[in-house]
Write a protein that holds these residues in place. Structure first.
Motif, PDB file in Angstrom:
ATOM      1  N   PRO A 123      81.734  -5.762  40.686  1.00  0.00           N
ATOM      2  CA  PRO A 123      83.211  -6.571  40.875  1.00  0.00           C
ATOM      3  C   PRO A 123      83.176  -6.465  42.392  1.00  0.00           C
ATOM      4  N   SER A 124      84.163  -7.225  42.925  1.00  0.00           N
ATOM      5  CA  SER A 124      84.177  -7.246  44.478  1.00  0.00           C
ATOM      6  C   SER A 124      85.090  -6.177  45.001  1.00  0.00           C
ATOM      7  N   ASP A 125      85.388  -5.997  46.230  1.00  0.00           N
ATOM      8  CA  ASP A 125      86.324  -4.977  46.870  1.00  0.00           C
ATOM      9  C   ASP A 125      87.506  -5.669  46.974  1.00  0.00           C
ATOM     10  N   TRP A 126      88.573  -4.654  46.998  1.00  0.00           N
ATOM     11  CA  TRP A 126      89.995  -5.101  47.103  1.00  0.00           C
ATOM     12  C   TRP A 126      90.634  -4.614  48.198  1.00  0.00           C
ATOM     13  N   ASN A 146      93.628  -1.436  54.457  1.00  0.00           N
ATOM     14  CA  ASN A 146      93.828  -0.623  53.523  1.00  0.00           C
ATOM     15  C   ASN A 146      92.731  -0.911  52.292  1.00  0.00           C
ATOM     16  N   LEU A 147      91.605  -0.203  52.431  1.00  0.00           N
ATOM     17  CA  LEU A 147      90.636  -0.397  51.245  1.00  0.00           C
ATOM     18  C   LEU A 147      91.239   0.209  50.130  1.00  0.00           C
ATOM     19  N   LEU A 148      91.574  -0.753  49.469  1.00  0.00           N
ATOM     20  CA  LEU A 148      92.020  -0.035  47.961  1.00  0.00           C
ATOM     21  C   LEU A 148      91.041   0.260  46.684  1.00  0.00           C
ATOM     22  N   GLY A 154      98.781   3.198  40.148  1.00  0.00           N
ATOM     23  CA  GLY A 154      98.809   3.240  41.515  1.00  0.00           C
ATOM     24  C   GLY A 154     100.463   3.635  41.991  1.00  0.00           C
ATOM     25  N   LYS A 155     100.387   3.774  43.568  1.00  0.00           N
ATOM     26  CA  LYS A 155     101.580   4.149  44.156  1.00  0.00           C
ATOM     27  C   LYS A 155     101.554   3.916  45.648  1.00  0.00           C
ATOM     28  N   ILE A 194      99.470   2.664  50.350  1.00  0.00           N
ATOM     29  CA  ILE A 194      99.469   2.272  49.195  1.00  0.00           C
ATOM     30  C   ILE A 194      98.149   2.760  48.298  1.00  0.00           C
ATOM     31  N   LYS A 195      98.238   3.353  47.279  1.00  0.00           N
ATOM     32  CA  LYS A 195      96.886   4.165  46.672  1.00  0.00           C
ATOM     33  C   LYS A 195      96.558   3.243  45.210  1.00  0.00           C
ATOM     34  N   PRO A 196      95.528   3.348  44.895  1.00  0.00           N
ATOM     35  CA  PRO A 196      95.133   2.549  43.747  1.00  0.00           C
ATOM     36  C   PRO A 196      95.156   3.429  42.393  1.00  0.00           C
TER      37      PRO A 196
END
Length: 788
Positions: free
Chosen positions: A85-88, A310-312, A336-337, A354-356
């Motif tokens: 999958p890709s990065d988000w 922000n690399l989630l 997440g949060k 923002i955290k995954p």
């Protein structure tokens, strides 16, 4: 030998060494797969392959059947063949700052973008500082300032000339520009000289002063316009020089990410925002340290946070689709949060915090969750359903979900979701969700049901041996010989409670393997043998048998009343099972019945005191149907009977004692004594046929232990339903006693056969005695009615 008595060979499946074509586990290939779960394996594999909404998977079954290990290995195998999958990333939203944008970039591109933006920001900050401190900008700025000063000086000179023409002079003071009257020589008047002028002259001076003051105000307006124009020119010059200096870096970055339109739009917006905030870059270097702490945040001097990435989700190191096992699926761990930071007593957050959650990390792949852990966190279950139904992951403060005052200033854009959820739970949890949650059947359309047993055949026996071989090699255990393997196979059938089945609860078998190996080492052997497996089984039972031993002691000392050698009317030994989960054992219980003249029918004492469950009550009520069919066609059943399970002090349920209750009732009616050395178990239907029951091995062994403790006399035994013969996997001690005619196991189809064994009287004779008693009761009832 009684025609219903079972031979010792029927009492268990004994696995012969001939089942194995090898001597020890070193002679076979190890195996670490799944055995006996073809149906579940096919369902799971199909569910993992179909990529449609709602085709998530629920794996049901008991713990220890290999469901967790197998599902993970199969999912991992399929995931490795799937696309990565890709990065988000979350990026700052320049149009709506409280709504960060979620952006999808190629695999591994997320970390590159984050590093590139950091490098770009450092470069831009340095370039802006260099540009604004360059000789070119300083000269140009100085020229514009001189031009402004010349314009202001020229305007002021013209204004001063006009004032002198009116007999006035202009002077700059702390209060601003003031007018001073001039005398005839052109010099400023003093106070004494001004006081001596005529009133007409004073009025004339005031008139000219007002006109000059008006011109001064107009001049100051021109000064402001000139200064503003000059500042605009300087600002334009700043932007022009800065843009030329940093444009190349932005063009290079845009070219690198040209295939991602959203990233290109973001880069464009970053450039616009930097050009609009050049002053902040310049002042950032001049801001004191204490003010940096005070003003940290979007409204302060840490404004460059908005240019960070922000690399989630970083899938740069992921091979195939991600497989995430979430062992603690709390609400925030799942969706997440947004983290907060305490700054001078104020809770602050921004999009970089923002955290995954597990859903983000598993997006594009597979997420495995234990159903029980998910249901404990009810908010997590609702959040998971919402994500699956909307196919989006919403990150929200839990306080907003439960209706409290919102505490978050951010509403991140939801992330598109493409995932396969695998829930692992019990049959009960599946039934609970299916029946009480309307969304469950729509979201989890695939059920993979892991069985607790499999057919006993050569292939499955060899597979179990290969699994044992695998664990021997993996954990560096001693090798097992064929006699040890045969005993483990027998124990597997014992766990399955079926002579033609093997248990798929491999965890229980693995425990025996480890413990048998330990006993072999203590015995200083190089090979695990049959005696070591027997030792492991015996010691495992001993460690858990404290309650069983206490019960046996109570029976031995007479506290619990159980007869094993007499014959008593209306009394029989029933068999129950006490289950503590890991360990269960059989316990005999005395069941008595009394019959007498009356019209109340059969009274279940346990039911009257509300100590019996509905299944037990049903079993007692069935007795009415049996007696009615057998004996109620000649005389009406105008008698009363009471049935009691003696010395029972807890709740009773199940119908396995219904045959024992009927035996006791028939004995009481016929006034025939029942042999107390023979215990009985089995449920009965209205036609008198015995139906199968559970725990048959524990029940037989429990009564055998009582008889053995008192001394076997060759007359003792147990009556079981014939249909339960296939479930017999009795201990070697019981089988030895049966072989020596010291103990007997009887298998019967109908209640009549059991009565003959218990009383030693033919059924025809029993029928006559029962009918005679019913006739006597009926005649007495009729006589009593006539007398009335």
């Amino acid at each position: 030998m009684n025609k219903w008595e079972l031979k010792a060979e029927k009492l268990k499946y004994a696995c012969p060494k001939a089942e194995f074509s090898f001597k020890t586990t070193t002679d076979i290939m190890p195996f670490d797969g799944i055995v006996g779960q073809e149906r579940a394996a096919e369902a799971l594999e199909f569910g993992l392959q179909i990529n449609k909404q709602g085709y998530n998977i629920f794996i049901s079954g008991e713990t220890g059947t290999g469901r967790n290990k197998y599902s993970r290995s199969l999912i991992q195998e399929i995931a490795e063949k799937s696309a990565e999958p890709s990065d988000w990333c979350y990026l700052y939203n320049f149009e709506y700052p409280d709504q960060p944008n979620i952006v999808c970039v190629g695999r591994g591109k997320g970390s590159e973008l984050k590093a590139d933006m950091k490098k770009l920001l450092e470069s831009v900050t340095q370039i802006i500082a260099q540009t604004l401190n360059s000789e070119q900008f300083t000269k140009a700025r100085h020229g514009l300032m001189l031009e402004m000063q010349e314009q202001e000086s020229r305007i002021f000179a013209e204004l001063n000339e006009i004032a002198r023409g009116s007999g006035l002079a202009l002077k700059n003071t702390e209060r601003g520009v003031i007018t001073i009257p001039l005398n005839d020589e052109g010099n400023p008047m003093g106070e004494e000289e001004f006081a001596k002028i005529s009133p007409e002259k004073s009025k004339e001076i005031d008139k000219h002063a007002k006109e000059v003051n008006r011109l001064v105000l107009e001049a100051f307006k021109k000064f402001k316009d000139i200064e503003l124009e000059t500042q605009n020119k300087i600002s334009f010059l700043e932007k022009q020089l800065v843009f030329k200096s940093i444009e190349e870096d932005f063009l290079t970055l845009a070219e690198k990410y040209k295939e991602f339109s959203e990233v290109n739009k973001y880069i464009e917006n970053v450039l616009k925002d930097i050009m609009a905030n050049i002053k902040l870059f310049h002042e950032k270097e001049e801001r004191p340290a204490f003010e940096f702490l005070l003003f940290k945040g979007d409204n302060g001097w840490d404004f460059t946070n908005r240019y960070k990435v922000n690399l989630l989700v970083d899938n740069s190191k992921t091979k195939g689709a991600p497989v995430i096992v979430e062992s603690n699926p709390t609400y925030y761990n799942l969706v997440g949060k947004m983290e907060y930071e305490n700054l001078m007593g104020i809770m602050k957050t921004d999009f970089t915090k923002i955290k995954p959650g597990a859903l983000h990390m598993a997006n594009g792949g597979f997420l495995i969750i234990q159903c029980r852990e998910l249901l404990i966190n009810i908010n997590s279950w609702h959040a998971l359903k919402r994500a699956l139904k909307t196919e989006k992951i919403h990150i929200e403060n839990l306080g907003e979900q439960i209706g409290l005052i919102p505490t978050s200033a951010l509403r991140p854009e939801p992330m598109p979701l493409n995932i396969k959820i695998v829930l692992i739970g019990s049959y009960y949890e599946y039934s609970l969700l299916y029946n009480y949650d309307d969304d469950f059947s729509k979201l989890f359309k695939i059920k993979a049901d892991f069985d607790t047993e499999m057919d006993r055949n050569k292939d499955n026996i060899e597979k179990i041996a290969q699994i044992i071989c695998y664990h021997c090699q993996k954990d560096d255990l001693l090798k097992f010989d064929s006699t040890a393997l045969a005993k483990i196979i027998e124990h597997s059938s014992r766990l399955a409670e079926h002579q033609g089945k093997l248990s798929t609860r491999f965890n229980d078998l693995i425990e025996i393997i480890y413990e048998a190996e330990a006993w072999a080492k203590l015995d200083k052997r190089r090979t695990v043998q049959k005696k070591h497996v027997l030792k492991a089984l015996a010691q495992k039972k001993y460690r858990s048998a404290k309650i069983e031993q206490k019960v046996r002691e109570l029976i031995a000392e007479g506290t619990l009343l159980i007869d094993t050698a007499e014959a008593v009317v209306g009394q029989v030994n029933g068999l129950t099972v006490i289950d503590f989960g890991e360990y269960s054992f059989g316990k005999p219980v005395r069941i008595t019945a009394n019959t007498y003249i009356g019209k109340s029918g059969i009274v279940n004492i346990e039911r009257e005191v509300k100590m019996s469950g509905p299944v037990h009550d049903k079993g007692v009520l069935i007795l009415n149907g049996y007696l009615g069919e057998k004996f109620g066609n000649i005389y009406p059943l105008s008698f009363s009977a009471s049935i009691c399970m003696e010395q029972s002090y807890g709740n009773i349920d199940g119908d396995s004692a219904s045959s024992a209750e009927l035996y006791a009732l028939l004995s009481s009616l016929a006034k025939l004594p029942i042999k107390q050395g023979i215990a009985v178990t089995g449920s009965v239907n209205q036609k008198g046929f015995l139906q199968p029951i559970g725990g048959v091995n524990q029940k037989i062994e429990g009564f055998f232990a009582v008889c053995e403790n008192r001394g076997l006399d060759g007359e003792q035994g147990v009556i079981i339903p014939e249909i339960n013969v296939k479930n017999l996997m009795l201990s070697d001690e019981v089988i030895t006693a049966v072989r020596k005619k010291q103990f007997h196991i009887y298998a019967v189809k109908k209640i009549e056969q059991g009565m003959e064994i218990l009383t030693g009287v033919s059924w025809k004779q029993i029928m006559k005695l029962v009918l005679k008693r019913i006739e006597d009761i009926h005649k007495f009832s009729q006589k009593d009615r006539i007398g009335d």
